[in-house]
Each structure stands twice: as structure tokens, then as C-alpha cells.
Design a protein around this motif. Structure first.
Motif: not given
Length: 187
Positions: A10-22, A88-102
Motif C-alpha cells: 500500500v505504501a509503495k502504491d501511494l508513494f508511486w502515485k502521490f510521492g513521499i511528501n503527500r 525497466e527501472q525507469t518505468v517501475n519507479m514513479s516520477r513522484e517518488f523519485y523527485n521527492d526522494l531526491l
């Protein structure tokens, strides 16, 4: 499904959809159908679950990379398979999660990302040094340039001016990756 797996999914799905911060712990618990007490049984805070998800993603990616490099195929095929893995990695990690992480300001998260990046780049550099010794990479390239360029690729992937030249971040990452790989192969 175990509760910890349920929380992680669930956390991964939410982070992938909304990013970490939201995403909040409360939201993770509600969607996982677990109490906060259950959540805290497995994770100390939100940062802890982010770390777990990120490191799992990186570990799986590096296991796949190591399998490619250990395979008994020509180096050019390894490069092709590495490109496919990167895609495959770029498709499997969402932009929202990646941006918030960085863009995270938490020192522990920054340290984790930098440490993981450094370890992975050192492993990759060692593979490329071996490939260079074997004649699979041009001899006239300074190995430290390879490491510098790999490090700089991460920065370039986050450059908003550069990102605007592409329809999505995956295209930019693949452009950088293709440029790197095909720029170091023997002519």
C-alpha cells in the motif's frame, strides 16, 4: 498476505502515485487496514518505510544487473541487457517518488540515497574497468571519467531545463543512458 507486506504494498502504491511528501502514515494505515500500532510494530516512522521501499527497489535492480554482468555473453550484449534493465527501472519507479526522494531535506534520506548511489556506481565502475582491461571498452577513456559521468547523469536527470526537452523523465533517462553506453564502446 502478511501485515508487513500489506503495509509495504500500500505504501509503495501511494508513494508511486502521490510521492513521499503527500502521503501520511495515517493514510497508509487506513488503506492497509491496519492500526497505527501495527504500523509502528514494523516501522519507526515514514522515513523508515521509504528507506525500506527504496532499498528493496535498488537491491532488486542491482541483483538483476549483477546477473547480467555475470552471464556468459559478449560485453555488447551485457550493455544491451543493462539498457533494457535501466528502461525497466525507469518505468517501475514513479516520477513522484523519485523527485521527492531526491529533493528530500532529511539528512538520513540524503545519506541513504548518496550511499546507495556511491556503492552502485563503484560496482558498475569495477565492471567497466574489467571490461576496459578485456578490450570491450575503449582504452583511451579515463576510468574516473566514467565514474564522473555516471554521477553526473543523476544530476542531469534532475535538471528541469533538460527535462523539458523530453515528453517524460523516462525518455531523458534513456537518452542519457544510451549516450553513456554507446559513447564508451569501442569504435
Amino acid at each position: 498476505m502478511k501485515k508487513i507486506d500489506q503495509i509495504l504494498k500500500v505504501a509503495k502504491d501511494l508513494f508511486w502515485k502521490f510521492g513521499i511528501n503527500r502521503v501520511t502514515i495515517e493514510e497508509i494505515c487506513r488503506k492497509s487496514k491496519v492500526s497505527k500500532m501495527t504500523y509502528y510494530k514494523y516501522f519507526n516512522n515514514k522515513k523508515d518505510i521509504v528507506r525500506h521501499i527504496y532499498l528493496d527497489f535498488c537491491d532488486l535492480s542491482m541483483k538483476k544487473y549483477k546477473m547480467i554482468m555475470a552471464s556468459d555473453i559478449p560485453f555488447k550484449e551485457k550493455v544491451k541487457k543493462s539498457l533494457d534493465l535501466k528502461r525497466e527501472q525507469t518505468v517501475n519507479m514513479s516520477r513522484e517518488f523519485y523527485n521527492d526522494l531526491l529533493r528530500n531535506n532529511d539528512p538520513e534520506i540524503i545519506e541513504m540515497v548518496n550511499k546507495t548511489k556511491k556503492e552502485n556506481l563503484e560496482l558498475i565502475l569495477n565492471d567497466y574497468l574489467k571490461a576496459q582491461q578485456d578490450g570491450d571498452i575503449r582504452k583511451d577513456i579515463n576510468p574516473e571519467f566514467i565514474l564522473y559521468f555516471l554521477n553526473h547523469m543523476f544530476e542531469m536527470a534532475n535538471d528541469e531545463r533538460l527535462a523539458h526537452l523530453y515528453q517524460n523523465p523516462n525518455q531523458l533517462i534513456m537518452e542519457l543512458t544510451n549516450f553513456f553506453f554507446y559513447g564508451i564502446l569501442p569504435r
